[in-house]
Scaffold this active site. Structure first.
Site, PDB file in Angstrom:
ATOM      1  N   HIS A 264      35.963 100.200   8.551  1.00  0.00           N
ATOM      2  CA  HIS A 264      36.490 100.040   7.197  1.00  0.00           C
ATOM      3  C   HIS A 264      36.005 101.170   6.283  1.00  0.00           C
ATOM      4  CE1 HIS A 264      37.821  97.570   3.651  1.00  0.00           C
ATOM      5  NE2 HIS A 264      36.883  98.295   3.057  1.00  0.00           N
ATOM      6  N   GLU A 265      34.700 101.352   6.221  1.00  0.00           N
ATOM      7  CA  GLU A 265      34.162 102.392   5.334  1.00  0.00           C
ATOM      8  C   GLU A 265      34.574 103.780   5.829  1.00  0.00           C
ATOM      9  OE1 GLU A 265      33.223 101.314   2.602  1.00  0.00           O
ATOM     10  OE2 GLU A 265      32.891  99.224   3.202  1.00  0.00           O
ATOM     11  N   HIS A 268      37.854 104.606   4.283  1.00  0.00           N
ATOM     12  CA  HIS A 268      37.687 105.120   2.915  1.00  0.00           C
ATOM     13  C   HIS A 268      37.244 106.587   2.963  1.00  0.00           C
ATOM     14  CE1 HIS A 268      38.238 101.513   0.522  1.00  0.00           C
ATOM     15  NE2 HIS A 268      37.330 100.842   1.177  1.00  0.00           N
ATOM     16  N   GLU A 294      41.927 101.176  -0.683  1.00  0.00           N
ATOM     17  CA  GLU A 294      41.784 100.029   0.211  1.00  0.00           C
ATOM     18  C   GLU A 294      42.837 100.061   1.326  1.00  0.00           C
ATOM     19  OE1 GLU A 294      39.047  98.586  -0.281  1.00  0.00           O
ATOM     20  OE2 GLU A 294      39.192  96.851   1.031  1.00  0.00           O
TER      21      GLU A 294
HETATM   22 ZN    ZN Z   1      37.002  98.749   0.995  1.00  0.00          ZN
END
Ligand code: ZN
Ligand code: ZN
Length: 500
Positions: A264-265, A268, A294
């Site tokens: 997830h990170e 980003h 996101e």
């Molecule tokens: Zn996030």
């Protein structure tokens, strides 16, 4: 001074702000990772001061002068300078609308409120937090009036997180999606459950770190322009050009935290690492909105990271790191286990499907509070009611209910919808990726993750803050915001997984 010199001075001024922001980001990163406990107070003070110094530069007379001199010439300036002026103007106008003393009161109130919220959550006593939240809501309503809006006061709070977003767009978008998600959830609950108990065996954190670093490299995250550290709440932060950092969390009896937190990170971070170089130092070298940001993390975490193709390729390396722990598991079983769906209380631990329902509850509450249709004292009851209606469960106390999120104590109203929007954007981008690269899932199966990544660099990342969210979406997909791609993706995926 001629225009060229004035532009040069403006760009130099932006760089100065950029350096301040960079110092703030680094001090903040350190505060969340390695600071000694006794250094926290002094650091918080330093951060508060430096952040307001940086903010002052954006609302200074000098900035006002640049805007007055250069904005009228925008049409003849280079597009980057023109966009930087436009963005600074928007920020400037918003900031100066709030009287300085009200802004300061707000800062004092929210810093107290966060400590009170922590206490209220620990004691599961909403009545401790309620008076603070009431004052915060009153101030949010007051600020919304200062900022101005056309139709709904909540619109004024949505815009800074998601430029252009309004209640008029969100109401039909979320309403329809919520009903269909709830229906899908009911069907899944009636199906045979999937076994995921093995994800809770003991997984050595050091080995988890090895897999996290490996998977970040596979995704194309540049470890020479970033680093991976460990925190209780994972995050990505951009310190400066060439320095985009991520953190993750190693929980020894739950493998998902690190695996999906890291991916997830990492999503980003890919966004921030691949913004066009010529936006450096203009304050445009950053993602355009919370929702688009996101979408990048959710694309990698869920659409790629929770796909069968991904685990057909990456289960073997994971199993190699955990030969005993995962010796009796195979790729297919692993894929199914990381996609288990079911109602739960805590938003941040929710699965891909029910996550959005948690957002809908917060959205409706925030909107009602801003409009004045909902009063703060009604929240615990309202929370239970909505949980029962959407997810079919009721929290046993407020700690795992209305008090679970920090956002409201900091006055961060308008932020929550970004998470659900991110999922919707991600699905729309994926549909366009599929159109441009029909074999992209095959690429994932072969470990050629650079193929989908490059598509996102071209269509999303490189723009940085040059385009507004709706324009990024339109340029990449040819579409307007809609929930149909996400609903289609979820329905297809879970129909197969649960044999519905
Ligand atoms: Zn996030
Ligand atoms: Zn460790």
């Amino acid at each position: 001074m001629d225009t060229e010199e004035r532009v040069g001075a403006f760009r130099a001024y932006l760089k100065r702000i950029d350096h301040y922001n960079s110092a703030v980001a680094l001090l903040h990163w350190d505060k969340r990772t390695y600071i000694p406990r006794k250094g926290v107070d002094a650091r918080s003070e330093a951060l508060g001061m430096l952040a307001s110094e940086a903010h002052r530069l954006t609302v200074s007379d000098e900035m006002k002068g640049f805007l007055e001199d250069l904005l009228p010439l925008s049409a003849d300036l280079d597009p980057i300078t023109a966009r930087a002026l436009e963005q600074r103007k928007k920020d400037f106008d918003r900031s100066v609308k709030i009287p300085v003393e009200r802004h300061e009161e707000f800062m004092v109130l929210t810093s107290k409120a966060e400590a009170v919220w922590e206490e209220a959550r620990a004691q599961s006593d909403f009545s401790l937090f309620a008076p603070y939240l009431s004052r915060i809501v009153d101030m949010m309503r007051e600020f919304a009036d200062y900022w101005g809006y056309e139709r709904h006061p909540y619109d004024a709070l949505l815009d800074p997180y998601e430029p252009g977003m309004t209640v008029a767009i969100l109401d039909p978008l979320f309403g329809d999606f919520r009903v269909r998600t709830t229906e899908l959830l009911r069907r899944i609950e009636a199906a045979a459950p999937i076994d995921s108990a093995f994800l809770h065996r003991r997984f050595d954190p050091h080995k988890q770190r090895r897999f996290s670093e490996y998977i970040l490299r596979e995704m194309g995250y540049d470890l020479e322009a970033g680093r991976l550290d460990e925190t209780a709440h994972p995050f990505e932060t951009t310190i400066a050009f060439g320095d985009v950092r991520v953190t993750t969390r190693f929980v020894s009896d739950f493998l998902n935290s690190a695996v999906f937190g890291t991916i997830h990170e990492g999503g980003h971070a890919l966004y921030e690492q691949n913004i066009a170089d010529d936006l450096r130092g203009t304050l445009l070298h950053r993602g355009i909105s919370m929702g688009i940001h996101e979408s990048q993390s959710r694309f990698w975490e869920n659409i790629v990271g929770r796909s069968s193709e991904f685990w057909e390729r990456y289960f073997a390396p994971l199993q190699e790191i955990f030969p005993d722990e995962l010796g009796d598991v195979d790729a297919q079983r692993f894929y199914r286990a990381v996609n288990v769906v079911g109602p739960s209380h805590i938003r941040v631990e929710a699965d891909e499907l029910t996550y959005n329902l948690h957002i809908m509850i917060r959205y409706e509450i925030e909107k009602g509070l801003l409009q004045g249709d909902i009063q703060v004292r009604e929240l615990p009851g309202l929370w239970r009611e909505k949980m029962r209606e959407y997810l079919g469960i009721e929290p046993e106390n407020d700690t795992v209910g209305v008090l679970q999120d920090v956002h409201w104590s900091g006055g961060d109203f308008g932020y929550f919808p970004s998470y659900a929007l991110g999922n919707m954007y991600a699905a729309q981008f994926t549909r366009a990726l599929e159109r441009d690269q029909p074999a992209w899932r095959e690429a994932v199966r072969s470990g050629r993750l650079a193929e989908p990544k490059e598509w996102f660099v071209t269509h999303v990342h490189r723009h940085g803050s040059m385009l507004d969210p709706a324009d990024v979406l339109r340029a990449a997909t040819g579409e307007e915001l809609s929930s149909s791609a996400l609903m289609e993706y979820l329905t297809t995926k879970y129909t197969a997984l649960y044999a519905l």
